[in-house]
Design an enzyme around this catalytic site. Structure first.
Site, PDB file in Angstrom:
ATOM      1  N   LYS A 112      75.791  15.680  67.060  1.00 28.76           N
ATOM      2  CA  LYS A 112      76.125  14.942  66.022  1.00 28.76           C
ATOM      3  C   LYS A 112      74.877  14.044  65.480  1.00 28.76           C
ATOM      4  O   LYS A 112      74.635  14.113  64.515  1.00 28.76           O
ATOM      5  CB  LYS A 112      77.409  14.163  66.168  1.00 28.76           C
ATOM      6  CG  LYS A 112      78.530  14.930  66.326  1.00 28.76           C
ATOM      7  CD  LYS A 112      79.844  13.674  66.124  1.00 28.76           C
ATOM      8  CE  LYS A 112      81.071  14.789  65.927  1.00 28.76           C
ATOM      9  NZ  LYS A 112      82.288  14.052  66.069  1.00 28.76           N
ATOM     10  N   LYS A 195      83.121  27.004  66.973  1.00 26.74           N
ATOM     11  CA  LYS A 195      84.310  26.187  66.859  1.00 26.74           C
ATOM     12  C   LYS A 195      84.796  25.930  65.631  1.00 26.74           C
ATOM     13  O   LYS A 195      83.941  25.574  64.613  1.00 26.74           O
ATOM     14  CB  LYS A 195      84.630  24.975  67.791  1.00 26.74           C
ATOM     15  CG  LYS A 195      84.017  24.010  67.381  1.00 26.74           C
ATOM     16  CD  LYS A 195      84.619  22.635  68.210  1.00 26.74           C
ATOM     17  CE  LYS A 195      83.750  21.411  67.547  1.00 26.74           C
ATOM     18  NZ  LYS A 195      84.013  20.145  68.148  1.00 26.74           N
ATOM     19  N   LYS A 198      85.807  20.154  61.539  1.00 24.88           N
ATOM     20  CA  LYS A 198      85.681  19.556  60.143  1.00 24.88           C
ATOM     21  C   LYS A 198      84.356  19.088  59.912  1.00 24.88           C
ATOM     22  O   LYS A 198      84.124  18.801  58.887  1.00 24.88           O
ATOM     23  CB  LYS A 198      86.901  18.427  60.104  1.00 24.88           C
ATOM     24  CG  LYS A 198      86.644  17.246  61.375  1.00 24.88           C
ATOM     25  CD  LYS A 198      87.878  16.222  61.119  1.00 24.88           C
ATOM     26  CE  LYS A 198      88.136  15.837  62.406  1.00 24.88           C
ATOM     27  NZ  LYS A 198      89.654  15.348  62.845  1.00 24.88           N
TER      28      LYS A 198
HETATM   29  P1  TYM Z   1      89.244  15.073  66.911  1.00 23.20           P
HETATM   30  O1  TYM Z   1      89.827  13.984  66.001  1.00 23.20           O
HETATM   31  O2  TYM Z   1      87.949  15.552  66.608  1.00 23.20           O
HETATM   32  O3  TYM Z   1      89.919  16.376  67.451  1.00 23.20           O
HETATM   33  C1  TYM Z   1      91.345  16.158  67.728  1.00 23.20           C
HETATM   34  C2  TYM Z   1      91.848  17.128  68.760  1.00 23.20           C
HETATM   35  O4  TYM Z   1      91.623  18.476  68.075  1.00 23.20           O
HETATM   36  C3  TYM Z   1      90.990  19.119  68.940  1.00 23.20           C
HETATM   37  N1  TYM Z   1      89.960  20.298  68.471  1.00 23.20           N
HETATM   38  C4  TYM Z   1      90.264  21.398  68.878  1.00 23.20           C
HETATM   39  N2  TYM Z   1      90.922  22.313  69.745  1.00 23.20           N
HETATM   40  C5  TYM Z   1      90.841  23.720  69.585  1.00 23.20           C
HETATM   41  N3  TYM Z   1      89.807  24.180  68.849  1.00 23.20           N
HETATM   42  C6  TYM Z   1      89.168  23.677  67.850  1.00 23.20           C
HETATM   43  N4  TYM Z   1      88.306  24.232  67.175  1.00 23.20           N
HETATM   44  C7  TYM Z   1      89.483  22.270  67.779  1.00 23.20           C
HETATM   45  N5  TYM Z   1      88.718  21.458  66.946  1.00 23.20           N
HETATM   46  C8  TYM Z   1      89.126  20.114  67.484  1.00 23.20           C
HETATM   47  C9  TYM Z   1      90.022  18.171  69.959  1.00 23.20           C
HETATM   48  O5  TYM Z   1      89.455  18.724  71.272  1.00 23.20           O
HETATM   49  C10 TYM Z   1      90.859  17.026  70.066  1.00 23.20           C
HETATM   50  O6  TYM Z   1      91.556  17.195  71.200  1.00 23.20           O
HETATM   51  N6  TYM Z   1      87.317  12.230  70.812  1.00 23.20           N
HETATM   52  C11 TYM Z   1      88.593  12.815  70.108  1.00 23.20           C
HETATM   53  C12 TYM Z   1      89.461  11.781  69.894  1.00 23.20           C
HETATM   54  C13 TYM Z   1      89.903  10.751  70.893  1.00 23.20           C
HETATM   55  C14 TYM Z   1      90.775  10.913  72.040  1.00 23.20           C
HETATM   56  C15 TYM Z   1      90.770   9.743  72.590  1.00 23.20           C
HETATM   57  C16 TYM Z   1      91.254  12.192  72.374  1.00 23.20           C
HETATM   58  C17 TYM Z   1      89.639   9.483  70.807  1.00 23.20           C
HETATM   59  N7  TYM Z   1      90.034   8.804  71.926  1.00 23.20           N
HETATM   60  C18 TYM Z   1      91.528   9.559  74.053  1.00 23.20           C
HETATM   61  C19 TYM Z   1      91.787  12.076  73.782  1.00 23.20           C
HETATM   62  C20 TYM Z   1      92.194  10.774  74.452  1.00 23.20           C
HETATM   63  C21 TYM Z   1      88.039  13.708  69.068  1.00 23.20           C
HETATM   64  O7  TYM Z   1      87.094  13.614  68.583  1.00 23.20           O
HETATM   65  O8  TYM Z   1      89.024  14.239  68.499  1.00 23.20           O
END
Ligand code: TYM
Length: 332
Positions: A112, A195, A198
């Site tokens: 990023k 992957k 967004k």
């Molecule tokens: P975020 O908001 O980017 O994504 C939310 C969840 O979606 C999953 N994900 C995917 N899984 C499969 N295939 C894909 N193409 C794909 N794109 C996204 C992500 O792995 C995620 O589980 N850092 C985290 C948010 C967070 C969090 C936490 C998660 C903040 N605090 C504590 C767990 C525990 C994130 O960027 O999610």
């Protein structure tokens, strides 16, 4: 009951199919078997530039969508991260036991920040994984349902928990990532080796749960597929078809081998046409329910306030222990 915590960023007007299949679908299942905490991580959503009004709107849309896909506030604790001040407070403490080098090795930060230009990336983006560790450790979570892209952040969380426990005495549960192999990485429909994301997918590569279903159907029908004509699950040699089979299998609740048998001798076009219908049928009720939740914002906000109260009853206890262990003088 074992404890589970996970979070999702309110950084788009809709979650996409990767978010749902990789993570949120498992959140819904785990409400039944776990003491479950789920949060909309708005603190994480300000690390790479944002608009205040849009963030507020997306925070509510995120909560509404989570309810629409099946989170039940009577069976889990759903809350907004910034409503629970302990997240930011614990993140400071965890940051002080995190190595600069260790944080520098996080691949998501490297990706990023290089996209933004390393010099312009915020310190918040750099410490993002430390805040994520705090989210998890505050609730003494045993398991964290996420997609494959979060594995490294979960490893860091475990390292930090063990380090704190070793230096200051047993305080945190060391959590495990809960990653379901079949849906851990849903890929971009236009670039099936990347992957679905967004921030980096093109609009044609990503299926948003809240977009016009006719548009989703069209995207599925024009998904990039592989050379050859056999419908077979083989992510190595047939990433496009394998991604479609994986999505189909998860949404329809049918095994991949069952689908392979059904489409034996048939063309890619047949598979895409049928999957497009499955997707449309899947998103329609989610869109209706999301609209219903967003139709009563007072009720939605109240539900989130109740969630935050429940979350605080756990997070405040953990933070108190942490402050005491680390040597902060308790206020008289
Ligand atoms: P975020 O908001 O980017 O994504 C939310 C969840 O979606 C999953 N994900 C995917 N899984 C499969 N295939 C894909 N193409 C794909 N794109 C996204 C992500 O792995 C995620 O589980 N850092 C985290 C948010 C967070 C969090 C936490 C998660 C903040 N605090 C504590 C767990 C525990 C994130 O960027 O999610």
């Amino acid at each position: 009951k074992p404890r589970v915590l996970s979070g999702i960023q309110p950084t788009a007007d809709s979650f996409h199919l990767g978010n749902y299949l990789g993570a949120v679908r498992n959140w819904v299942a785990m409400q039944e078997t776990h003491d479950a905490f789920y949060c909309v991580v708005d603190l994480h959503a300000i690390t790479a530039g944002h608009d205040p009004e849009t963030l507020r709107k997306r925070t509510r849309i995120s909560a509404a969508q989570l309810l629409a896909v099946g989170l039940d506030p009577d069976r889990c604790t759903l809350f907004v991260q910034s409503h629970v001040p302990e997240h930011a407070q614990l993140a400071w403490v965890m940051g002080c036991i995190t190595g600069f080098g260790e944080a520098s090795r996080m691949t998501q930060f490297k990706d990023k920040s290089s996209r933004q230009g390393a010099e312009r990336a915020s310190v918040g983006l750099f410490t993002y994984p430390v805040l994520q560790a705090a989210d998890i450790l505050l609730y003494q979570a045993d398991q964290v349902p996420v997609g494959e892209d979060q594995r490294q952040h979960l490893e860091l969380t475990r390292d930090l928990a063990q380090r704190f426990n070793g230096q200051f005495g047993a305080t945190f549960t060391v959590p495990a990532a809960y990653i379901v192999k079949e849906t851990a990485k849903i890929t971009d429909l236009q670039d099936p080796t990347a992957k679905m994301s967004k921030s980096s997918s093109s609009p044609a590569g990503i299926i948003d749960l809240l977009e016009d279903p006719a548009r989703s159907a069209k995207k599925i029908r024009s998904a990039v597929t592989d050379t050859g004509r056999e419908i077979r699950f083989d992510p190595e040699n047939k990433p496009g078809i394998s991604n479609l089979l994986g999505i189909y299998s998860a949404l329809a609740g049918r095994s991949v081998s069952d689908l392979e048998a059904e489409y034996e001798g048939r063309g890619y076009g047949d598979l895409k046409k049928d999957l497009a219908e499955v997707v449309v049928e899947f998103v329609r009720p989610i869109q209706e329910r999301t609209a219903t939740y967003l139709g009563d914002l007072a009720q939605l906000d109240k539900l989130l306030a109740v969630g935050a109260e429940k979350a605080r009853s756990i997070s405040a206890t953990t933070l108190r222990t942490v402050y005491q262990r680390i040597g902060f003088l308790a206020p008289a």
